[in-house]
Each structure stands twice: as structure tokens, then as C-alpha cells.
Design an enzyme around this catalytic site. Sequence first.
Site, PDB file in Angstrom:
ATOM      1  N   LYS A  75       0.849  -1.200   0.000  1.00  0.00           N
ATOM      2  CA  LYS A  75       0.000   0.000   0.000  1.00  0.00           C
ATOM      3  C   LYS A  75       0.882   1.248   0.000  1.00  0.00           C
ATOM      4  O   LYS A  75       1.937   1.275   0.662  1.00  0.00           O
ATOM      5  CB  LYS A  75      -0.879  -0.059   1.252  1.00  0.00           C
ATOM      6  CG  LYS A  75      -2.012   0.934   1.326  1.00  0.00           C
ATOM      7  CD  LYS A  75      -2.869   0.637   2.568  1.00  0.00           C
ATOM      8  CE  LYS A  75      -4.062   1.568   2.703  1.00  0.00           C
ATOM      9  NZ  LYS A  75      -4.903   1.231   3.873  1.00  0.00           N
ATOM     10  N   SER A 150      -9.805   1.079   2.674  1.00  0.00           N
ATOM     11  CA  SER A 150      -8.928   1.945   1.914  1.00  0.00           C
ATOM     12  C   SER A 150      -7.837   1.202   1.153  1.00  0.00           C
ATOM     13  O   SER A 150      -7.246   1.764   0.247  1.00  0.00           O
ATOM     14  CB  SER A 150      -8.293   2.977   2.842  1.00  0.00           C
ATOM     15  OG  SER A 150      -7.466   2.327   3.801  1.00  0.00           O
ATOM     16  N   SER A 174     -10.062  -1.591   6.693  1.00  0.00           N
ATOM     17  CA  SER A 174      -9.461  -1.327   5.382  1.00  0.00           C
ATOM     18  C   SER A 174      -8.693  -2.469   4.745  1.00  0.00           C
ATOM     19  O   SER A 174      -8.285  -2.352   3.593  1.00  0.00           O
ATOM     20  CB  SER A 174      -8.537  -0.116   5.468  1.00  0.00           C
ATOM     21  OG  SER A 174      -9.308   1.038   5.381  1.00  0.00           O
TER      22      SER A 174
HETATM   23  N1  GLN Z   1     -13.418   2.997   6.114  1.00  0.00           N
HETATM   24  C1  GLN Z   1     -12.901   3.331   7.398  1.00  0.00           C
HETATM   25  C2  GLN Z   1     -12.541   4.786   7.448  1.00  0.00           C
HETATM   26  O1  GLN Z   1     -12.764   5.455   6.500  1.00  0.00           O
HETATM   27  C3  GLN Z   1     -11.751   2.479   7.745  1.00  0.00           C
HETATM   28  C4  GLN Z   1     -10.511   2.893   7.083  1.00  0.00           C
HETATM   29  C5  GLN Z   1      -9.343   2.088   7.471  1.00  0.00           C
HETATM   30  O2  GLN Z   1      -9.463   1.005   8.052  1.00  0.00           O
HETATM   31  N2  GLN Z   1      -8.177   2.634   7.197  1.00  0.00           N
HETATM   32  O3  GLN Z   1     -12.024   5.267   8.396  1.00  0.00           O
END
Ligand code: GLN
Length: 495
Positions: A75, A150, A174
Site C-alpha cells: 500500500k 482503503s 481497510s
Molecule cells: N473505512 C474506514 C474509514 O474510513 C476504515 C478505514 C481504514 O481502516 N483505514 O475510516
Amino acid sequence: MSASATDLLELSGAGAIEAASAGSVTAPELFDLYRERAVEHGGPDGLNCFTWVAPEAPEGVPVDGPLSGVPLAAKDLFCTRDVPSQAGSRILEGYRPPYTATAVSRLIDAGAPLLAKTNQDEFAMGSSTENSAFGPALNPWDRTRVPGGSSGGSAAAVAGGLAPWALGTDTGGSIRQPAALCGIVGLKPTYGAVSRYGMIAFASSLDQAGPLTRDVTDAATMLAHMVGQDPCDATSLAFPEQIAMPRAEKLDGVRLGVPAELLHPSAELDAAALQPGVRDAFDATLALAERLGAEVEEVHLRHAEHALAAYYLIAPSEASSNLARFDGVRYGMRAPDVDDLLDMYTRTRHDGFGAEVKRRIMLGTYALSAGYYEAYYGRAQRVRTKIAEDFRQAFAGVDFIVTPTSAGVAFALGEKTADPWAMYLNDYFTVPMSLAGIPALSLPCGLSGDGDGPGGAGLPVGFQIAGPAFSENRLLDAAFALEQAIGFDGSPARV
Ligand code: GLN
């Protein structure tokens, strides 16, 4: 190369290790094969899952190590030395750090050369990669749909066969949610099991690195080379045992808890819209688990319904503090033609951050401000403690807690961008485990049937399994037994 390129691309990471050890492919051949594919299909004209692809095989990787030269995608938010590490943000465009994150360097040291950096929501805030400054990644099952987020670029790359395996991070879901939406395996380890050193921080008390892979064996293989205490991260812990390769075929005597509060009708669940096709695939997997010998029972997580509300105070609060460092002085972009220092700070942050990041900085700054600290941040922390206690109590009676990973299958690009709350509801089933710091894995458990909205049939569904802290070995074993019984076919997603 005796094996054909198509055969090699079909291999899982562990399969590629075996092929390399058997001499049917060399590490440079494997790297070039994936590199070509990444360049051809991973850019803006393809899945847009990569923000950078290695121009050539990196030097100095011990490809005779245990990972045998099987290339790795990471990532974007992992710092990688001299390689763009932008966390999906304009404000870090072109930033090349002077060091590499521990999670990445451990995998490289085990013999996995860095192939590519993957697209993501800006600073890991989002559930679709649509918050990336570099445009959304696409779901290889249906390119009009999101891959989740994400870590959506990592999930799309693995599902699309553009990388054998990938690293992601999970703050509230994410790794698990994009794995579910792309039909692959995603594991969020116990908080502290993997060093956060060199991960561009979103919410430090929640962020965890983990693998996104084609199968459970690959998740165990990657994890085995990621865990461990790191002097550079004071919250990292020595993993209490060796990560073993999963082998279980049965679930005899394994007790699975289904949380009533998350699965029975409630206002929040209604809003999260548990799709009938997801429910069916989840129920079918429970039935299969019972046939494998598991006992399924209802458990109570009395405060889990409040997890989203607590998460969306705690995560933005930590983010507002973590993101204060991006001011145009030290990293990445700096607004040109400014009047003075303050103007430089504000214009850099105005131009560099996207809308969702600004929304969270505002939310977090507000929640932490003197007059509101107790009412919002303090209360959210108390809810977090309650949720962790709920899990502890539940695990006194069951081995694992299971839920669907995501209430719905992959949704259409643009479908939720105008409605932040609809987007936040993607994390309904994943956020409680994040707040409790416990490990959780998403396993592809089938395809949704009809009734999941226009075109929603035939898309992958994820089954989430969560266990107590440091139960990864048992968790991987249970997931492995289920995986063999489910026999999910991820090949339709290969581009
Ligand atoms: N979708 C969640 C957020 O927007 C989780 C994101 C994540 O785990 N980095 O915070």
C-alpha cells in the site's frame, strides 16, 4: 521457463515459492512476468491499482530466502526508501522517504522484492479508494464498481492477478472490507503484532498492517514474516508463538459466536442495509461450518452497535493530530507564491488535502477541543473500553466471533461519494474488532445471488472471523478448514 506464464500467474504466493524452489521458474523471471502485467493492467488505463511500479527488479533482495523472490505489492502509505510513498495524497506527491517501513523490510529481507505501491484512499480514510488523489482503483470483478477501501489497490491487484500478494493496513476495516469486495483473503492482525514503524499514520491506536492474499495459506506465509517486536515501535509486541502453516480440515468442537446485536434488526443495521445475498452466503457458510463440526451459537456484544459512533470520533481525533505534521515544511508539496509562513501552511493544507481528510481534521479538532473533549473524545474512549470488555466476555464462551465482513457487495463507483454516512456504514461489521484490537480475517465465502441491487448478483461476499488477541494461529486454521470446504473460485476476477 518451463511452466507457462498463465500457469505461473494462476499460482498463489506459496505456490510460486514452491515453483521457484523446484526450479520451474527463477526469481527474475517471476518478477518480470508480474512487472509486465502490472505495467500493462495496473495503471490508469487498467485497474488503476498501482501508484508506482518498479522499473526493474530491485537489487539486494535475498531471493534465496524463504519467500523465494515472489514479488510484493505494498500500500502506498508504507514508507519505502527512495520510492514514492504518498498515502494516496496530493500533499505527499512525489515524496520519497529515506527509510523503509519495518513490515515491508521484513518481507523484503525474507526474499520478496518490492514490485509496486498500491492505490488507496487518501491517508487510508475511506471504503472505496474514491478518496485517492490519483483516482479510484477498479474492482476486477466488475470495473464499474469499487474494490473497497482503503486498501482497495492492494485488493484489486491481488484479485486481478497483478500481484501474487499485497500488504495493506486496517484501521477500521481497510484490509477486510476490500478483501471481501474483491473475493480474496484479508487479515487484520492483533494490534501490536506487526510494527507500525514507517506506516504513514492515520489513527495510531488502531492502525495495523496485514496481508491481502489469494488464500489463507498465503496470509499465514506473509504474516509469519511480518510479526515481531520492533525497537522502532514502542506499541509492537513479540508474537507469543511461531506462526504456523494452517492445516485443519475439521472444525470439531470449535464454537462460533454470532453477535445478536450486529445481526438482528436495528436502526443502524437497517441503514447499513445487510443485503439478502450477503445474508444467504453468510448463513450457508454457518451451515457448512456446522457440517465441519463447529457449534454455532448466539453471543452478545452489548455495545457493538455504538462502535461506529465511537470510531468516527476516535479515528478523526487521532488523525487530526497525526496530520498536523503536513504543513509544507518537511514533506511533499508546498504551495507556491505565498505571502508568509502562515499563508504557506494554510495554502499547502488547503491545496494538498482532499475533502474527506479535511472533514476528519475538522471533526477531530472539534472533538479534542477543550470544551468538548470529555463529551466526545472521552465518552468515545469509554465506549471503546466497553466494547473490548464485551469481546472478552464473549470469548469466555466461544472461540471465534463471526459476521459478514461487509453488509453489501461491491457498490458502483460514485454511488456513495456524496453521502459520507453511507460510506461510513461500510465499516459496520469491522470497526468493533478494530476498537478491541483483536485479529480478524475476511474469507471469500461465495457469490451473492439475486436481489442485491441492479447487477449485484455474482459478486464476492466476505465471511469475517475474529478471535481473541494473538489467536492468529487458531484463526488461520479455522479459516483454512472453511476455505477448503467452500472451494471459492476467484479466477473469474483475473484480468
Ligand atoms: N473505512 C474506514 C474509514 O474510513 C476504515 C478505514 C481504514 O481502516 N483505514 O475510516
